[in-house]
Motif scaffolding. Structure first.
Motif, PDB file in Angstrom:
ATOM      1  N   GLN A 117     -10.547  -4.405  -0.827  1.00 41.45           N
ATOM      2  CA  GLN A 117     -10.979  -3.325   0.069  1.00 41.45           C
ATOM      3  C   GLN A 117      -9.915  -2.227   0.170  1.00 41.45           C
ATOM      4  OE1 GLN A 117     -14.123  -3.514   0.006  1.00 41.45           O
ATOM      5  NE2 GLN A 117     -14.582  -3.362   2.186  1.00 41.45           N
ATOM      6  N   LYS A 118      -8.634  -2.640   0.171  1.00 36.88           N
ATOM      7  CA  LYS A 118      -7.548  -1.641   0.178  1.00 36.88           C
ATOM      8  C   LYS A 118      -7.692  -0.743  -1.055  1.00 36.88           C
ATOM      9  CE  LYS A 118      -3.982  -2.389  -2.046  1.00 36.88           C
ATOM     10  NZ  LYS A 118      -2.865  -2.248  -2.942  1.00 36.88           N
TER      11      LYS A 118
ATOM     12  N   LYS B   4     -17.314  -4.897   3.469  1.00 34.52           N
ATOM     13  CA  LYS B   4     -16.881  -4.749   4.860  1.00 34.52           C
ATOM     14  C   LYS B   4     -17.498  -5.852   5.718  1.00 34.52           C
ATOM     15  CE  LYS B   4     -16.292  -0.136   5.822  1.00 34.52           C
ATOM     16  NZ  LYS B   4     -16.892   1.118   6.303  1.00 34.52           N
TER      17      LYS B   4
ATOM     18  N   LYS C   9     -10.731   1.578  -0.835  1.00 36.92           N
ATOM     19  CA  LYS C   9     -10.463   2.690   0.090  1.00 36.92           C
ATOM     20  C   LYS C   9      -9.705   3.790  -0.676  1.00 36.92           C
ATOM     21  CE  LYS C   9      -8.588   3.471   4.723  1.00 36.92           C
ATOM     22  NZ  LYS C   9      -7.194   3.939   4.600  1.00 36.92           N
TER      23      LYS C   9
ATOM     24  N   GLU D 111     -11.111   7.580  -1.251  1.00 37.08           N
ATOM     25  CA  GLU D 111     -10.337   8.767  -0.834  1.00 37.08           C
ATOM     26  C   GLU D 111     -10.121   9.710  -2.020  1.00 37.08           C
ATOM     27  OE1 GLU D 111      -7.844   6.505   2.728  1.00 37.08           O
ATOM     28  OE2 GLU D 111      -6.862   6.875   0.798  1.00 37.08           O
TER      29      GLU D 111
ATOM     30  N   ASP E  40       0.843  -1.204   0.000  1.00 28.31           N
ATOM     31  CA  ASP E  40       0.000   0.000   0.000  1.00 28.31           C
ATOM     32  C   ASP E  40       0.880   1.257   0.000  1.00 28.31           C
ATOM     33  OD1 ASP E  40      -2.279   1.534   0.139  1.00 28.31           O
ATOM     34  OD2 ASP E  40      -3.019   0.655   1.994  1.00 28.31           O
TER      35      ASP E  40
ATOM     36  N   TYR F 271     -18.269  -1.216  -1.275  1.00 32.43           N
ATOM     37  CA  TYR F 271     -17.259  -1.119  -0.217  1.00 32.43           C
ATOM     38  C   TYR F 271     -17.872  -1.515   1.127  1.00 32.43           C
ATOM     39  CZ  TYR F 271     -13.559   1.088   2.624  1.00 32.43           C
ATOM     40  OH  TYR F 271     -12.550   1.337   3.515  1.00 32.43           O
TER      41      TYR F 271
END
Ligand code: NAP
Length: 299
Positions: free
Chosen positions: A239-240, A267, A243, A247, A68, A263
């Motif tokens: 999910q990373k 979760k 995200k 953002e 990441d 998303y």
């Protein structure tokens, strides 16, 4: 002159990518945080370095493929990071999926040292990495891409220059939006058919060939019908990436209602400890909501 390549990160993707670079004849220096993951590389002809800095000292082109944004920042800018070993005129190529904004900042920092950067995230999964058929989405100068192209050719099949630094990552995130919404649409269609009492095998056979046909229906739906949720692409990595999408969209005040919903639904997979299943396991959440299971054996 053959460029000397450095490779930082020998995970699911990095390891086969490194092997393909060696197969193509590039002198290669590797480093991985967990040292056991470099096992076998020396025997294949690679040099093993003690730090990202040492990789850079031995390379003209340094590739990072870690998890990441903070991980790329650490291996490039950290205490023993590649930046301390990169010479002016060398290139850093980040092939991880990370934030477009962090990518632009990194490119600017490297430019101050006379180092060029490309963001070059990939699509095609572990299979594409092993077979050397990755799709590579490139951000940065076109001339730098031409310099790195022989190395990309060793790892990928389709190499597309998207635009300036950050645009490779923008493309990858757009790819992820399309992937998760394809998975969700597949999930709802299959759950609807199952709840209606239809033979889901026949429904799949019919709709695969029509306007609803998709990569997800061809590759994931048969696995769902067999109740096989082995990855492909992990829920946790999906999910990373979402995200990162949320953002970037927030920064632009861009509503992405479908992606936001997916998303949140995914979760629930994480809450249930299903992080390491394939991303198409989102069908399980739709099944739970509707109290029904999509199963090819139930006719
Ligand atoms: P992985 O198997 O989990 O490997 C991650 C690698 O990054 C490992 O070598 C790990 O080192 C290293 N790493 C993580 N954080 C680090 C840090 N702070 N410092 C140093 N090293 C660090 O992941 P992967 O599947 O290869 O994915 C790598 C990248 O490719 C990710 O950005 C992912 O989103 C992207 N990608 C993956 C796929 C796929 O299907 N797997 C497809 C397209 C794109 P350790 O061995 O020490 O943990």
């Amino acid at each position: 002159m053959t460029e000397r390549i450095g490779l930082i990160g020998l995970g699911i993707m990095g390891k086969p990518m490194g092997k393909n670079l060696l197969k193509a004849g590039f002198p290669l220096t590797v480093w991985n945080r967990t040292t056991s993951r470099v096992d076998g590389f020396q025997e294949l002809g690679a040099k093993v370095a003690g730090s990202p800095r040492e990789v850079a000292e031995n390379s003209d082109i340094v590739i990072t493929i870690v998890s990441d944004s903070p991980d790329v920042q650490e291996v490039v800018l950290g205490e023993n990071g590649a930046i301390h070993g990169l010479k002016a005129g060398s290139v850093l190529v980040d092939m991880s999926t990370i934030s477009p904004q962090v990518t632009r900042e990194l490119a600017a920092t490297l430019r101050d040292k006379g180092v060029d950067m490309l963001d070059a995230p990939v699509s095609g999964g572990e299979k594409g990495a092993i077979e050397g058929t990755l799709s590579i989405m490139v951000g940065g100068d076109a001339a730098v891409l031409e310099r790195v192209r022989p190395a990309f050719d060793a790892m990928g099949k389709r190499i597309v220059h998207i635009g300036a630094n950050g645009m490779g990552q923008v493309c990858k995130l757009a790819n992820q939006i399309a992937v998760v919404l394809n998975n969700l649409s597949m999930a709802e269609a299959l759950v609807f058919a199952a709840k209606s009492g239809a033979d889901v095998n026949k429904v799949l056979e019919a709709i695969q060939a029509g306007a609803a046909g998709s990569w997800a229906l061809n590759n994931y739906a048969p696995k769902i019908l067999r109740r096989d949720f082995s990855p492909g692409f992990l829920v946790s990595l999906q999910q990373k990436d979402l995200k990162l999408v949320m953002e970037a969209a927030q920064d632009m005040k861009l509503p992405l209602p479908g992606t936001a919903l997916t998303y949140e639904l995914q979760k629930s997979l994480q809450a249930q400890g299903l992080d390491r299943e394939g991303n198409f396991a989102v069908v399980k959440i739709i099944e739970q909501l509707g109290a029904v299971e999509v199963n090819g054996d139930k006719k």
